[in-house]
Write a protein that holds these residues in place. Structure first.
Motif, PDB file in Angstrom:
ATOM      1  N   PHE A   1      10.488  -1.371 -10.725  1.00  0.00           N
ATOM      2  CA  PHE A   1       9.948  -1.697  -9.399  1.00  0.00           C
ATOM      3  C   PHE A   1       9.837  -3.202  -9.225  1.00  0.00           C
ATOM      4  CE2 PHE A   1       6.194  -2.958  -6.946  1.00  0.00           C
ATOM      5  CZ  PHE A   1       6.625  -2.542  -5.705  1.00  0.00           C
TER       6      PHE A   1
ATOM      7  N   ALA B   1      11.450  -5.168  -6.287  1.00  0.00           N
ATOM      8  CA  ALA B   1      10.565  -5.841  -5.336  1.00  0.00           C
ATOM      9  C   ALA B   1      10.943  -7.302  -5.185  1.00  0.00           C
ATOM     10  CB  ALA B   1       9.112  -5.708  -5.798  1.00  0.00           C
TER      11      ALA B   1
ATOM     12  N   ILE C   1      13.989  -7.404  -2.912  1.00  0.00           N
ATOM     13  CA  ILE C   1      13.596  -7.129  -1.519  1.00  0.00           C
ATOM     14  C   ILE C   1      12.877  -8.336  -0.939  1.00  0.00           C
ATOM     15  CG2 ILE C   1      12.143  -5.698  -0.037  1.00  0.00           C
ATOM     16  CD1 ILE C   1      12.616  -3.379  -1.909  1.00  0.00           C
ATOM     17  N   ALA C   2      11.905  -8.881  -1.712  1.00  0.00           N
ATOM     18  CA  ALA C   2      11.090  -9.995  -1.213  1.00  0.00           C
ATOM     19  C   ALA C   2      11.975 -11.196  -0.895  1.00  0.00           C
ATOM     20  CB  ALA C   2      10.027 -10.357  -2.245  1.00  0.00           C
TER      21      ALA C   2
ATOM     22  N   GLY D   1       6.121  -7.932   5.433  1.00  0.00           N
ATOM     23  CA  GLY D   1       6.859  -7.679   4.196  1.00  0.00           C
ATOM     24  C   GLY D   1       5.920  -7.484   3.018  1.00  0.00           C
ATOM     25  N   TRP D   2       4.854  -8.278   2.953  1.00  0.00           N
ATOM     26  CA  TRP D   2       3.870  -8.165   1.875  1.00  0.00           C
ATOM     27  C   TRP D   2       3.194  -6.791   1.894  1.00  0.00           C
ATOM     28  CZ3 TRP D   2       2.560  -9.835  -2.589  1.00  0.00           C
ATOM     29  CH2 TRP D   2       1.273  -9.640  -3.078  1.00  0.00           C
TER      30      TRP D   2
ATOM     31  N   LEU E   1       5.531  -4.219   0.481  1.00  0.00           N
ATOM     32  CA  LEU E   1       5.669  -4.264  -0.985  1.00  0.00           C
ATOM     33  C   LEU E   1       4.427  -3.694  -1.665  1.00  0.00           C
ATOM     34  CD1 LEU E   1       7.487  -7.645  -1.641  1.00  0.00           C
ATOM     35  CD2 LEU E   1       8.361  -5.336  -1.878  1.00  0.00           C
TER      36      LEU E   1
ATOM     37  N   LEU F   1       4.718  -0.004  -1.502  1.00  0.00           N
ATOM     38  CA  LEU F   1       5.725   0.516  -2.429  1.00  0.00           C
ATOM     39  C   LEU F   1       5.189   0.515  -3.859  1.00  0.00           C
ATOM     40  CD1 LEU F   1       9.061  -1.026  -1.093  1.00  0.00           C
ATOM     41  CD2 LEU F   1       8.236   1.314  -0.899  1.00  0.00           C
ATOM     42  N   TYR F   2       4.432  -0.549  -4.211  1.00  0.00           N
ATOM     43  CA  TYR F   2       3.821  -0.580  -5.539  1.00  0.00           C
ATOM     44  C   TYR F   2       2.916   0.638  -5.725  1.00  0.00           C
ATOM     45  CZ  TYR F   2       0.693  -1.885  -9.294  1.00  0.00           C
ATOM     46  OH  TYR F   2      -0.055  -1.870 -10.435  1.00  0.00           O
TER      47      TYR F   2
ATOM     48  N   ALA G   1       2.692   1.756   4.146  1.00  0.00           N
ATOM     49  CA  ALA G   1       4.061   1.266   4.342  1.00  0.00           C
ATOM     50  C   ALA G   1       4.431   1.325   5.814  1.00  0.00           C
ATOM     51  CB  ALA G   1       5.038   2.099   3.519  1.00  0.00           C
TER      52      ALA G   1
ATOM     53  N   SER H   1       3.045  -1.445   7.950  1.00  0.00           N
ATOM     54  CA  SER H   1       3.748  -2.732   7.922  1.00  0.00           C
ATOM     55  C   SER H   1       4.717  -2.831   9.103  1.00  0.00           C
ATOM     56  CB  SER H   1       4.482  -2.913   6.600  1.00  0.00           C
ATOM     57  OG  SER H   1       5.651  -2.140   6.571  1.00  0.00           O
TER      58      SER H   1
END
Lengths: 249, 115
Positions: free
Chosen positions: A10, A14, A17-18, B10-11, B14, B17-18, B36, B39
């Motif tokens: 991940f 990530a 993606i970031a 975007g943050w 993420l 997703l984490y 998600a 966002s």
């Protein structure tokens, strides 16, 4: 896969993606800029159709066809949840017990139930004028009914919500959106076209077909959400599995 | 406001997703999915914002007197909220059935297929 490998995988994804997302953001038009060509056209279209709430005009006039899809998704969800949460062969339904409620809680619920109902109807009816509309007002209406559960117990809530009637109301409201669209087709030559008299700007009868579509969606959302919540609440309160007594849950 | 609202969206994605990747409970995972989705609300509203703009509602505003934020993306955000709510409802219904048939809501404990 161990949780450590998963996390590493991940982390790598990530980072990619970031990085790409951040680069894409710098190429976007900056947030807060003055150029909104679609927005300007939507505002002009709303004013031309004498609808004070431009968001309602976009949803129920300019993009009414998309809203038809949206309310069909909602209808499909209610059907899906009804199917998923039906009584299985090895499950039993026990009538809910009556429960004691604190007098202050009872007072709060009893006072707030009618107030919330009126607010819901207001939000649906004024969707073409002020923030709100069928979706928002429908959720308020559905929530209002559940004050009955807060103020008393599940048996009272079951008397407050005639599920058979609400099931039919949900389907009829979903169908009426399409039926009104077809009526617009017959009268104006285009599906979901705003054919009714537009009325006076900023009064409750303005906006042509917008208030009608709002009302249809309001009824559908309200009955749909009540039916949806009823299935979840039944699972929690009334339905017990094989060999399981209520006390164990 | 420049690019900061986009980066915030975007943050949030993420972070969600984490949560989805490390989740040990499907109800928690459904919550992460809702984060998600939120966002995308931030992204849409950031795209539609106009400096010093106000809500595109004329019930107490003279047309043309102030700049307005973009109503099209606001309508899209409404659609987004409705779809998010329906997805959450269906996933929670599936989770209830999983708990009944497999006795667990831990996605990592669900390895075998069973009819």
């Amino acid at each position: 896969m161990s949780s450590r490998t998963r996390l590493l995988l991940f982390g790598a994804a990530a980072l990619v993606i970031a990085a790409f997302f951040a680069v894409a953001c710098t190429e976007m038009p900056r947030s807060g800029g003055a150029s909104h060509p679609y927005g300007d056209r939507a505002v002009a279209a709303a004013l031309a159709h004498r609808t004070a709430n431009v968001v309602s005009s976009v949803n129920f006039d300019v993009r009414a066809f998309d809203t038809l899809g949206e309310e069909s998704i909602l209808f499909g969800t209610v059907l899906g949840a009804t199917l998923l949460l039906r009584l299985a062969r090895d499950e039993h339904r026990r009538p809910a017990a009556s429960e004691r409620v604190l007098p202050t809680t009872r007072l709060l619920g009893t006072v707030l139930l009618p107030v919330a109902l009126v607010v819901g109807v207001y939000v649906v009816a004024h969707g073409q004028l002020s923030p709100g509309g069928g979706f928002q007002g429908g959720v308020v209406l559905a929530t209002a009914l559940h004050f009955g559960y807060v103020a008393a117990d599940y048996r009272v809530l079951e008397r407050l919500r005639p599920l058979a009637v609400l099931d039919v109301a949900d389907s009829l409201a979903a169908a009426s959106f399409t039926a009104m669209g077809l009526a617009c087709l017959a009268a104006g030559g285009a599906f979901l076209r705003n054919v009714l008299p537009l009325g006076t700007f900023n009064t409750i009868t303005s906006g042509g077909t917008v208030p009608l579509f709002n009302a249809a969606v309001g009824v559908e959302v309200a009955s749909g959400v009540i039916v949806l919540l009823a299935h979840f609440l039944d699972q929690a309160v009334e339905i017990t599995g094989p060999g399981e007594t209520k006390e164990e849950r | 406001m420049g690019v900061w609202p986009y980066l915030a969206a975007g943050w949030i994605l993420l972070v969600a997703l984490y949560g989805l990747v490390t989740s040990r409970n499907l109800i928690h995972a459904v919550g992460c999915l809702a984060v998600a989705q939120s966002s995308t609300y931030v992204m849409l509203l950031a795209v539609g914002y106009r400096d010093h703009g106000t809500a595109p509602v004329f019930s107490d505003l003279r047309p043309g007197s102030r700049p307005l934020v973009d109503p099209v993306v606001q309508a899209l955000a409404l659609t987004d909220v409705v779809v998010g709510a329906t997805v959450t409802a269906l996933l929670l219904a599936l989770t209830i059935q999983l708990r009944k048939r497999h006795g667990t809501v831990d996605p990592q404990a669900l390895t075998g297929l069973r009819g």
